[in-house]
Design a protein around this motif. Structure first.
Motif, mmCIF file in Angstrom:
data_model
loop_
_atom_site.group_PDB
_atom_site.id
_atom_site.type_symbol
_atom_site.label_atom_id
_atom_site.label_comp_id
_atom_site.label_asym_id
_atom_site.label_seq_id
_atom_site.Cartn_x
_atom_site.Cartn_y
_atom_site.Cartn_z
ATOM 1 N N PRO A 1 0.797 -1.239 0.000
ATOM 2 C CA PRO A 1 0.000 0.000 0.000
ATOM 3 C C PRO A 1 0.825 1.283 0.000
ATOM 4 O O PRO A 1 0.449 2.256 -0.659
ATOM 5 C CB PRO A 1 -0.840 -0.133 1.269
ATOM 6 N N SER B 1 -7.261 -0.717 -7.168
ATOM 7 C CA SER B 1 -6.633 -0.406 -5.892
ATOM 8 C C SER B 1 -7.355 0.741 -5.181
ATOM 9 O O SER B 1 -7.385 1.870 -5.680
ATOM 10 C CB SER B 1 -5.165 -0.039 -6.100
ATOM 11 N N GLU C 1 -6.251 2.020 -2.446
ATOM 12 C CA GLU C 1 -5.182 2.917 -2.017
ATOM 13 C C GLU C 1 -4.835 3.927 -3.111
ATOM 14 O O GLU C 1 -4.611 5.110 -2.828
ATOM 15 C CB GLU C 1 -3.929 2.117 -1.639
#
Length: 364
Positions: free
Chosen positions: A283, A308, A310
């Motif tokens: 991450p 993702s 993140e």
């Protein structure tokens, strides 16, 4: 939507009859991040630009054959889609093409044209099997259209197996540009070390943010054959060289991405396309990657697909294009940032995606 910064960068894509994309008319800016569920069609949009590159290289029929024939490329095959049509607009120019399947399993151009906003389309042919882009219209528009189309590059760094080309020895003089699968990474980094040291050092420092154990690359011609080079590296504080296969998959992919995005500006393609760059990354490495994308987008156009959370958390709402699939058809919708202001006071953009507020989640 952040505006593009060069006339060679795409501002609009019209695509009909390609794989899961029955029809789309998409406005593009400097930073474009496709988010959506598995199978929604994100990779199909990125993959379309591989088709464009094969066309401009004169390799359309080879691409069609490797894909499994026209029915593998047309939306639900030729029984549903009679043709594949595309329109690409950039600056004051554009490119238009219509491809139709033939009985011998090829795709034929039933229409191909360059486009100029002053005079509209200028047809360059019909009934041919490989693009006539290189022949052009024999007018001044030719010097703008084909170079622009060849400045869009799709990168794919997923293969990090022991047989991956990035891990193999390769010609030391293969260093003009970073290849789409980074097979010439060592040769390219060796060139940057010798001629663009500031950029090389910045790449190394950025890799160290994501992989603190990383010291530096160990770049040298192969002792057995000076015409070849292989990717090697050392740990911080050590001088023993390791081969690339010792790197984790995620670290190697991050090295490829950092090199792509931090290479000298004049070496970077005008439009950079990457499919799921977060694969295998920690991450925090994804957070660093998001910063690289945003920085590169100040000069280059970035088109990325991702799953993702993140990465999405590091972006602005206007950067996102939500991809959904409805009855087998991919849909593409750019977010309305103003309509999310109240939500974003309490939640991150990634949380809104997870909660299905913005779409792009699996549905039945």
């Amino acid at each position: 939507m952040k505006p593009v910064t060069a006339p060679t960068q795409l501002t609009r894509l019209v695509l009909k009859g390609y794989k899961s994309i029955q029809a789309c008319d998409l406005e593009l800016g400097a930073l474009n991040v496709l988010v959506g569920a598995n199978g929604a069609g994100k990779s199909n949009l990125i993959g379309f630009f591989k088709l464009i590159r094969e066309m401009t290289d004169g390799n359309l029929q080879r691409h069609v054959a490797k894909a499994g024939g026209p029915d593998a490329l047309l939306h639900f095959g030729r029984k549903v889609s009679e043709s594949l049509r595309c329109e690409l607009y950039f600056g004051h120019n554009g490119y238009q093409a219509t491809l139709e399947p033939t009985l011998d399993n090829r795709l034929m151009f039933s229409y191909e044209a360059f486009w100029w906003d002053v005079s509209g389309p200028r047809q360059i042919g019909a009934g041919h099997f490989e693009s006539k882009c290189k022949e052009g219209t024999r007018t001044g528009i030719d010097e703008y259209v084909l170079p622009a189309m060849r400045s869009w590059s799709v990168y794919h760094f997923h293969d990090t197996s022991d047989e991956a080309r990035v891990k193999q020895p390769h010609a030391i003089n293969d260093n003009d540009y970073l290849r789409p699968d980074a097979r010439n990474l060592a040769a390219y980094l060796y060139r940057l070390y010798q001629t663009e040291r500031a950029h090389y050092d910045r790449i190394v420092r950025t890799i160290q943010l994501a992989a603190p154990f990383f010291g530096d690359f160990y770049l040298r011609p192969s002792p057995a054959n000076k015409e070849f080079i292989e990717l090697e590296w050392v740990e911080r504080g050590q001088d023993f060289p390791f081969k690339a296969h010792v790197l984790s998959d995620g670290t190697l992919r991050f090295i490829c991405l950092a090199t792509l995005l931090l290479q000298p500006e004049q070496n970077r393609p005008d439009s950079i396309l990457v499919d799921e760059p977060e694969l295998g990354l920690h991450p925090y490495a994804i957070t660093v990657l998001a910063s690289l994308f945003k920085s590169a987008a100040k000069k280059n156009q970035i088109i990325v697909s991702t799953q993702s959370v993140e990465l999405v958390n590091e972006l602005d709402a206007e950067d996102l294009i939500v991809v959904d699939r409805d009855r087998g058809r991919s849909t593409f919708q750019r977010l309305d940032a103003s309509g999310l202001q109240d939500w974003l006071e309490e939640y991150s953009l990634g949380e809104l995606w997870k909660k299905n507020v913005i779409g792009g989640r699996p549905t039945r």
